[in-house]
Design a protein around this motif. Structure first.
Motif, mmCIF file in Angstrom:
data_model
loop_
_atom_site.group_PDB
_atom_site.id
_atom_site.type_symbol
_atom_site.label_atom_id
_atom_site.label_comp_id
_atom_site.label_asym_id
_atom_site.label_seq_id
_atom_site.Cartn_x
_atom_site.Cartn_y
_atom_site.Cartn_z
ATOM 1 N N UNK A 143 0.826 -1.203 0.000
ATOM 2 C CA UNK A 143 0.000 0.000 0.000
ATOM 3 C C UNK A 143 0.859 1.251 0.000
ATOM 4 N N UNK A 144 1.994 1.191 0.711
ATOM 5 C CA UNK A 144 2.891 2.349 0.739
ATOM 6 C C UNK A 144 3.382 2.673 -0.665
ATOM 7 N N UNK A 145 3.701 1.643 -1.425
ATOM 8 C CA UNK A 145 4.171 1.861 -2.792
ATOM 9 C C UNK A 145 3.026 2.369 -3.652
ATOM 10 N N UNK A 146 1.892 1.693 -3.544
ATOM 11 C CA UNK A 146 0.752 2.052 -4.380
ATOM 12 C C UNK A 146 0.305 3.486 -4.096
ATOM 13 N N UNK A 147 0.276 3.844 -2.813
ATOM 14 C CA UNK A 147 -0.217 5.173 -2.454
ATOM 15 C C UNK A 147 0.830 6.259 -2.627
ATOM 16 N N UNK A 148 2.055 5.845 -2.930
ATOM 17 C CA UNK A 148 3.074 6.840 -3.202
ATOM 18 C C UNK A 148 3.830 7.313 -1.979
ATOM 19 N N UNK A 149 3.639 6.651 -0.817
ATOM 20 C CA UNK A 149 4.418 7.029 0.363
ATOM 21 C C UNK A 149 5.891 6.696 0.168
ATOM 22 N N UNK A 150 6.131 5.697 -0.645
ATOM 23 C CA UNK A 150 7.506 5.364 -1.006
ATOM 24 C C UNK A 150 7.744 5.870 -2.421
ATOM 25 N N UNK A 151 8.647 6.820 -2.535
ATOM 26 C CA UNK A 151 8.823 7.500 -3.806
ATOM 27 C C UNK A 151 9.645 6.648 -4.759
ATOM 28 N N UNK A 152 9.211 6.522 -6.004
ATOM 29 C CA UNK A 152 9.923 5.716 -6.996
ATOM 30 C C UNK A 152 11.322 6.254 -7.230
ATOM 31 N N UNK A 153 12.257 5.335 -7.385
ATOM 32 C CA UNK A 153 13.621 5.737 -7.652
ATOM 33 C C UNK A 153 14.413 5.978 -6.392
ATOM 34 N N UNK A 154 13.713 6.321 -5.317
ATOM 35 C CA UNK A 154 14.383 6.589 -4.055
ATOM 36 C C UNK A 154 15.017 5.309 -3.505
ATOM 37 N N UNK A 155 16.265 5.405 -3.139
ATOM 38 C CA UNK A 155 16.936 4.265 -2.518
ATOM 39 C C UNK A 155 16.616 4.289 -1.031
ATOM 40 N N UNK A 156 16.229 3.133 -0.507
ATOM 41 C CA UNK A 156 15.798 3.096 0.885
ATOM 42 C C UNK A 156 16.336 1.848 1.571
ATOM 43 N N UNK A 157 16.858 2.022 2.775
ATOM 44 C CA UNK A 157 17.509 0.925 3.486
ATOM 45 C C UNK A 157 16.538 0.033 4.215
ATOM 46 N N UNK A 158 16.980 -1.177 4.516
ATOM 47 C CA UNK A 158 16.105 -2.129 5.191
ATOM 48 C C UNK A 158 15.804 -1.684 6.615
ATOM 49 N N UNK A 159 16.824 -1.197 7.317
ATOM 50 C CA UNK A 159 16.608 -0.814 8.715
ATOM 51 C C UNK A 159 15.628 0.355 8.813
ATOM 52 N N UNK A 160 15.721 1.270 7.868
ATOM 53 C CA UNK A 160 14.781 2.388 7.902
ATOM 54 C C UNK A 160 13.357 1.893 7.667
ATOM 55 N N UNK A 161 13.216 0.981 6.715
ATOM 56 C CA UNK A 161 11.899 0.395 6.474
ATOM 57 C C UNK A 161 11.381 -0.292 7.728
ATOM 58 N N UNK B 48 -1.411 -1.286 -12.043
ATOM 59 C CA UNK B 48 -2.435 -0.347 -12.495
ATOM 60 C C UNK B 48 -2.869 0.557 -11.349
ATOM 61 N N UNK B 49 -3.078 -0.053 -10.184
ATOM 62 C CA UNK B 49 -3.490 0.749 -9.037
ATOM 63 C C UNK B 49 -2.421 1.767 -8.671
ATOM 64 N N UNK B 50 -1.178 1.343 -8.752
ATOM 65 C CA UNK B 50 -0.081 2.254 -8.441
ATOM 66 C C UNK B 50 -0.136 3.481 -9.356
ATOM 67 N N UNK B 51 -0.290 3.255 -10.629
ATOM 68 C CA UNK B 51 -0.374 4.373 -11.557
ATOM 69 C C UNK B 51 -1.566 5.257 -11.233
ATOM 70 N N UNK B 52 -2.687 4.639 -10.939
ATOM 71 C CA UNK B 52 -3.899 5.395 -10.657
ATOM 72 C C UNK B 52 -3.670 6.373 -9.519
#
Lengths: 226, 226
Positions: free
Chosen positions: A21-39, A164-168
């Motif tokens: 849901x975080x990806x789909x809703x855009x809370x996680x920005x595409x292209x952004x590198x993100x670490x496991x511990x932060x997640x 598709x939902x992600x794009x929407x």
DNA sequence: ATCACACGGATTGTCAACAATCCTTCAGTA
DNA sequence: TACTGAAGGATTGTTGACAATCCGTGTGAT
């Protein structure tokens, strides 16, 4: 006898849902590198379940993972969105055909009911693309499962719809033509109800084709920038 | 500069490959319930990487995992095999069309070379379905990647082909009509080389349709029992 | 000034022990 | 004899610590 257990909900599922849901809703920005511990700290998870969830998300194509280098949410081009609709056109056409042959009468009735609630949603939540999109999603979801085609269902629900939902969400727009789409949906259900698989396939393909053309037009007009 | 690193091969990949080939080759019997620790000792793995690999295999539909209950290799029905070919017909048709539009001349030349080696394989390894199947796999693989359609490639290589290969090994038969298939392959390549996407799509669909009919016939005759 | 190289910090990959859950077995009863 | 119930064993889910690998910074040379 046939108990159908609530299918134990484990931490991996929790992690998967959170991230999805975080990806789909855009809370996680595409292209952004993100670490496991932060997640982990952000979603209150531990690394074990997290890593398994990341693996599942990777096979679904929602993120990319390079060994020893971290994870990255997929960044998607306009071309790839178009390609996605080309695939949907074929696969959902097949789904509609098989749904017409195999759905039970009860399922068809439920599908009709879905469209009714969808209609009220369009009237009430005028312009609120979010709810419209969810109604649309529900419609296509039901037809996919109604096809009784295991692999087809799996590919539609497991691969394409997430995308598709992600794009929407990102484009913050539904198909942009809710009334017309609703009418097309009704025609498809009618074809299914009269067990006309060929017609159902034709209408579904045309429906998605129209949605694609709509998106292509918006991209040309600069309304959608990806 | 553009180094294209060998993409660090980790234990998870190792586990995934082991299990995948084991499933495809039939070393892991469908329906058989098998514990994680046994899998570990059998393939010299530890549970961490193993579990991640199991997750990936599950999303690819090669096995089913019920929480706290263990893993099971998918057992597949004849109907599902037929459904698989229905999906292939559509998706590979699209792949062929887009490959005709987008493959480079070098790729097309390589594709032709593939067919030549395939031909010698058929002559030499007479009746050895295994190598014929691998050649066929290679052909379809190249067209899928040649489509330059990210999602389509991912779905074909990541979902469908694993399944198809699994059936091939289990049934210990290739399409059963190697010479005819080779001819059809050559026609498809010709269409691609002349950049006729429409024809390529048509020929590919007919090619897979024929393969499906062949399988359906064998099932009716009782040659294939699943 | 630009490039190459090495070093340190940070991050990911891996492992082994602990806790939670399920399946099987074995009584006991109708 | 067949079925219900509970207890134990076995298996999976989870956790935290350790080892291997990569990226950015800083120094030196061209």
């Amino acid at each position: 006898m046939l108990e159908l257990v609530p299918q134990a909900y484990t931490r991996v599922d929790e992690a998967f849902d959170c991230l999805q849901t975080a990806i789909v809703k855009g809370d996680l920005i595409p292209g952004e590198k993100i670490g496991e511990v932060e997640l982990c700290s952000r979603f209150h998870l531990t690394r074990g379940p997290l890593r398994e969830a990341l693996g599942r998300l990777e096979s679904r194509g929602l993120l990319i993972r390079r060994p020893h280098a971290g994870v990255k949410v997929v960044s998607v081009s306009a071309d790839e969105l178009i390609e996605l609709y080309r695939i949907r056109e074929l696969m959902e056409g097949l789904a509609a055909r098989q749904a017409a042959e195999r759905m039970t009468d009860a399922e068809i009735a439920a599908l009709r009911a879905t469209l009714d609630t969808h209609e009220t949603m369009i009237e009430q939540a005028q312009g609120q693309a979010y709810y419209q999109a969810e109604g649309d999603y529900d419609f296509h979801h039901r037809i996919a499962t109604g096809s009784r085609n295991t692999k087809l269902t799996q590919m539609l629900l497991g691969d394409l719809y997430y995308m598709v939902r992600m794009y929407r969400y990102r484009l913050s727009t539904s198909s942009g033509r809710p009334h017309m789409a609703l009418g097309e949906h009704r025609n498809i259900v009618d074809a299914i109800a009269s067990r006309d698989g060929e017609l159902a396939e034709f209408l579904m393909k045309r429906h998605i084709h129209a949605a694609r053309k709509n998106i292509e037009q918006k991209i040309r007009d600069g309304e959608l920038t990806i």
